[in-house]
Enzyme design. Structure first.
Site, PDB file in Angstrom:
ATOM      1  CE  LYS C  79      21.384  18.918  40.599  1.00  0.00           C
ATOM      2  NZ  LYS C  79      20.389  19.822  41.237  1.00  0.00           N
ATOM      3  CB  SER C 154      20.280  22.843  38.743  1.00  0.00           C
ATOM      4  OG  SER C 154      19.989  22.195  39.960  1.00  0.00           O
ATOM      5  CB  SER C 178      17.096  22.285  41.249  1.00  0.00           C
ATOM      6  OG  SER C 178      17.646  23.499  40.834  1.00  0.00           O
TER       7      SER C 178
END
Lengths: 481, 94, 483
Positions: C79, C154, C178
């Site tokens: 990420k 996210s 997330s």
């Protein structure tokens, strides 16, 4: 209307640790910018703080040294404000749980003792340094250079209660605090290097009133001299304003060293809301009894303890305080010398006057190895017992500073021993009286200045080898019976 | 309660310049959220102790040892402007 | 498990048996990525050169019989809010479009030790604030199951790459769901470990007391392997813990269904999955009972004060002074104000302003202070619940994936999609999302399991047995066949 000033001091002390407060970067003293940085102290995204154990030990030592109680369950807060030299735009500090609370420092002003109440002692981190480029005037800078080497250096803030009543008292307080951090060995304590930086909160109010006046914060005082001048100036300024029925604005002013005045600093609107909140990167900090004991055991000396030791030798408070605040070697030399001479005042005078004076003149910063308390005591004893004149003592000291000699043998080898032989003195006195009959006739009483002149003549004729005290005694006896 | 919410004061504190049309949308959205969180007022929290770490960990301290830092080059490499080894910003004194 | 990419253990066996080389796997995964990226936009950057080089080093090690372990040669996506030395770390923000990290996050250092390779950096909602990746400054990621739908957020990019087979596994971060919510939307496994078991050093902070790094994977065992390699005390993270992992007392488990997450506001689809799994658990001899955690209903409000408050300070460092975007101006303050105005997107600004307000003079006690105290109460409620139960079960999300633009009008609607996941963050609990079925419109559905702090491994064991029982073997549209 009688107005009295009230002053509170906020002092930042830079701790002398190997690494920074929240990261392992080395604390450096260098002009080379931005060489001791890591993601944490540069505020890079993703970096986290981990507190320095030594710094916490040091702040506990300082808190104990300032007679504070220790907050056993404390925490770190974030103090939020935007400024380019503050990398994270928040400073890790402490808010409602400072390490030390409710302490006091004993201070000396001339020959009296006073107490300054300490409100809090808390831990925080330093900012980077800004250099404003431009035409030289602070308000026309064209750009600002930033060096973050100092960013993250451990700082302790010591805050007094609003209890200080004069510039002199503020200076004495800073001197005491400075000596405390030096004696504890937790800071270099150099004002000129910014190891200690202080702000003063000043207000004036009517004498006897319970309420304080409007507080003005003074910054940018870089020396004790400017601290004293700035406070005196500000008290006068505020007093005049109150007398002229003008209202004082709560604000921050800075001391202008060139103009010798305090000037208002324009502040950003709303910038005072620091939005303190517990730093979620740092769990609650427990300072347990064991930790306090370890810190306590590292305290070898405090100025208060030293002063007591000095007072115990018989020295006055102001002399004790002078040695307390002076260099360490002088304090130690005094103590070991006075043990042998048993005469505090003459030892103090000789060491602080003659010894320091000669060393300064000769630009010697360290005592020669051989110049120990034994030799100094023997020298002090020589002139205290009237065996050598003060002039000779000075000469012997000068020699001692460059050569390993024994004061007593040196004095006798060089014919410096004064005669206390009364017959010899009497013969000299008689001959001087005979030579100066005109003067003798003008003498009215034993306090006459001319007596001194005659003593001088006797000394001169003896080449200073007789004791002036004995000369005077014999002379007066001869003249006035 | 949202009548107290002055978006200009808050954006000033947060150091974010906002355009007028942005303000309207943000003000509206924030009022919706603030109204929702108002429900917390009904919870009795009198004797609650606060611990910032969810598992109540106690802080561990680091030994005072220094380790090599970022190289000067790495420390400066993302800087928008530099001069003589310094970071440069527009004047920070008004 | 019949997925398009074999499990990590299986891949490791293929490497050991010389049936597949790590570099061949990397090429295949890279080809998948090249095939799917133009539609999905899940990676922000692909590390082909270093990836192929590293996987060839893995080839060598397997050839010499010197493999570094199960992750040697496994391509993992990261990420883009986790720092990798020498690569851009943008947090999907304009603020960091040119920011090249000068250091490795602790988890990255640990993964490098395992011999795994990185496929690249994945898309996210700007600074991990969002539930759909629609808040990425570089455009949204699409859901591999249907590109009209959001992948969740996210960590939408990290979930989509695993789902689409353009990485074997990925790292995400989870502040209010997330990891778990996008894993659920994309039909993969998402695991948020106990707070403090995985170092946050090098993870760009959103809300420090809630953030946790964890894996997104095809299987529960994959998640276990990744977790095993990234967990552990880190002296660089003061919130990191020295975990003592726990085991349940009995083989027969007592599992609680959280009543408040099985009522209005949670779709029937999602509730049905929990009921289905409950049945399976009961069939295998476990006890499953409904239980009430009334303060769960306050979790969203607590979260939307604490997370913004922490982020308002965490994001102060983005000011144009030392790195990142800088807008020209005549003075420093103006420069910072403008840089932050241009560099941050709307959602980020919204949360910073909300947090600034919640911390400001006169409002602190009413908002942030009160939220912290309610959080403490929620934590004690969970502690009490875990006196009675070994684990808790709920849907992962109130509904399956939604379409783009569906929830962008009202912030609350979007925030509500984290309803079921937020409580675990507030209490620091380990929680896992595992896919269990499909909705009417063929989008994945999941259930969430939560355990007490440091029950991570036993939680994974339970999740694995559920995984076996439900045998979810559907594949998304956007995949390029088997390896």
């Amino acid at each position: 209307m009688n107005l009295k000033p009230t002053i509170g001091m906020e002092t930042h002390v830079e701790l002398d640790t190997e690494s920074k407060m929240f990261c392992s970067c080395k604390v450096v003293e260098t002009d080379e910018p931005n060489i001791s940085l890591c993601p944490t102290c540069l505020g890079l995204p993703g970096a986290l703080p981990v507190p320095n154990k030594k710094a916490i030990e040091y702040i506990v030592m300082l808190s104990l040294g300032a007679n504070c109680s220790i907050t056993k369950e404390g925490m770190f807060h974030r103090k939020n404000y935007f400024y380019p030299d503050l990398p994270k735009n928040y400073q890790i500090s402490q808010f409602d749980f400072p390490v030390g609370v409710e302490g006091s420092l004993e201070i000396v002003i001339e020959d009296s003792l006073h107490t300054v109440a300490i409100e809090r002692v808390h831990m925080e981190e330093d900012t980077g340094k800004s250099i404003h480029l431009g035409s030289g005037r602070i308000d026309s800078a064209t750009s600002t250079l930033l060096d973050f080497n100092r960013s993250g250096v451990p700082l302790v803030e010591v805050v007094t209660k609003p209890i200080i009543s004069s510039a002199k008292m503020a200076v004495a307080y800073i001197e005491e605090l400075r000596q405390l951090v030096i004696d504890l060995g937790i800071s270099k304590g150099k004002l000129e290097k910014g190891n200690l930086r202080f702000d003063a909160n000043i207000s004036v109010a009517e004498e006897g009133s319970d309420e304080l006046g409007v507080k003005v914060e003074i910054k940018n005082m870089n020396s004790l001299k400017s601290l004293e001048k700035a406070i005196d100036y500000e008290i006068l300024r505020q007093t005049k304003m109150v007398q002229d029925k003008e209202s004082i604005i709560q604000e921050t002013r800075h001391w202008d060293e060139n103009k010798q005045v305090t000037l208002s600093m324009r502040t950003k609107e709303g910038s005072a809301d620091y939005r303190y909140f517990s730093d979620p990167d740092l769990p609650n900090m427990v300072i347990n009894d064991e930790f306090i004991e370890i810190s306590q055991n590292q305290i070898k000396e405090t100025p208060e303890k030293k002063r007591k030791t000095l007072l115990d030798t018989g020295l006055s408070l102001s002399d004790s305080n002078y040695l307390d605040k002076g260099q360490r070697w002088l304090y130690e030399l005094y103590l070991s010398t006075v043990k042998e001479t048993g005469d505090c005042k003459s030892t103090f005078n000789f060491l602080t006057g003659e010894l320091q004076g000669q060393m300064r003149k000769a630009e010697i910063s360290e005592l020669p190895q051989w110049l120990n308390s034994e030799k100094l005591a023997s020298l002090i004893n020589l002139f205290e017992n009237n065996e050598v004149s003060f002039t000779s003592a000075k000469d012997i000291l000068a020699k001692l500073l460059i050569e390993d000699i024994d004061p007593k043998s040196f004095a006798s080898d060089n014919n410096l021993i004064q005669s206390s032989d009364n017959d010899e003195i009497k013969a000299l006195v008689t001959s001087i009286i005979n030579e100066n009959q005109d003067i003798v006739e003008r003498l009215e009483n034993p306090e006459d200045k001319l007596v001194g002149y005659l003593v001088g003549q006797v000394m001169k004729s003896s080449k200073s080898k007789v004791n002036p005290g004995s000369v005077k005694e014999v002379l007066l006896k001869e003249l006035f019976g | 309660m949202t009548k107290d919410f002055n978006i200009d004061d808050i954006s000033n504190l947060a150091s974010i310049h906002l355009e007028e049309k942005e303000k309207l949308k943000l003000q509206k959205d924030l009022e919706i959220v603030l109204e929702h969180v108002d429900a917390l007022k009904n919870i009795d929290v009198k004797d609650e102790k606060i611990d910032i770490h969810p598992l109540s960990k106690v802080l561990e301290l680091r030994e005072d040892e220094s380790t090599p830092s970022l190289s000067h080059k790495d420390a400066m490499k993302n800087s928008p402007e530099t001069k003589d080894g310094h970071f440069v910003v527009p004047p920070s004194i008004e | 498990m019949n997925r398009n990419i074999p499990s990590i253990s299986k891949l490791n066996n293929l490497f050991l048996d010389k049936e597949l080389k790590p570099s061949e796997l990397f090429e295949q995964v890279y080809e998948n990525a090249s095939f799917t990226e133009s539609i999905l936009h899940a990676h922000l950057e692909l590390f082909y050169d270093e990836g192929i080089e590293n996987s060839k080093k893995s080839d060598e090690r397997f050839l010499k019989g010197e493999s570094l372990g199960k992750l040697d040669g496994i391509p993992i996506a990261i990420k883009d809010n986790i720092n990798v030395y020498g690569y851009k770390t943008t947090c999907s923000s304009k603020m960091l479009s040119n920011y090249v990290s000068p250091y490795d996050a602790t988890v990255i250092g640990m993964l490098k030790e395992t011999g795994s390779t990185f496929t690249g950096k994945t898309n996210l909602d700007e600074f991990a604030m969002g539930s759909s990746t629609e808040n990425s400054a570089y455009g949204p990621t699409k859901n591999p199951w249907n590109p009209d739908y959001v992948p969740g957020g996210s960590s939408g990019g990290s979930a989509a790459v695993v789902s689409a087979g353009s990485a074997v596994a990925s790292l995400g971060s989870d502040t209010g769901g997330s990891i778990r919510q996008p894993a659920s939307f994309c039909g993969v496994v998402g695991f948020k470990p106990t707070y403090g078991t995985v170092s946050r050093f090098g993870l760009i902070a959103f809300a420090s007391s809630l953030d946790q790094i964890g894996p997104i994977t095809n299987t529960v065992d994959d998640a276990r392997i990744i977790f095993d390699n990234i967990q552990g005390y880190d002296p660089k993270d003061a919130t990191s813990i020295k975990p003592e992992y726990t085991e349940p007392k009995n083989k027969k488990l007592k599992i609680g269904i959280i009543k408040e997450l099985m009522q209005e506001g949670v779709s029937e689809d999602s509730q049905n999955e929990v009921n289905k799994v409950t049945q399976l658990l009961e069939n295998s001899g476990h006890e499953v009972v409904e239980t009430s955690l009334p303060l769960t209903e306050m979790a969203l409000s607590v979260y939307y004060l604490i997370a913004p408050a922490e982020c308002s300070a965490n994001l102060s460092r983005f000011d144009g002074v030392r790195f990142g975007l800088r807008e020209p101006a005549s003075g420093s303050y103006e420069m910072m104000n403008k840089t932050r105005a241009v560099g941050f997107g709307e959602e980020v600004k919204k949360r910073i302003l909300l947090g600034t307000y919640a911390l400001s003079a006169g409002y602190f006690d009413e908002y942030y202070g009160r939220a912290l105290k309610v959080r403490s109460k929620i934590i004690s409620d969970f502690q009490k619940a875990f006196d009675d139960f070994d684990f808790l079960i709920s849907p992962t999300t109130p509904s399956p994936a939604f379409k783009f633009g569906e929830k962008t009008e009202n912030p609350l609607e979007m925030y509500l999609s984290d309803l079921c996941t937020i409580p675990a963050n507030l209490a620091g609990l380990p929680a896992i999302s595992i896919p269990t079925g499909l909705s009417n419109n063929n989008m994945p559905l999941s259930i969430q399991l939560m355990g007490k702090p440091c029950s991570d491994y036993s939680l994974l064991d339970l999740a694995e047995s559920i995984e076996d029982m439900v045998s979810f073997n559907h594949l998304p549209k956007m995949t390029k066949g088997d390896i």
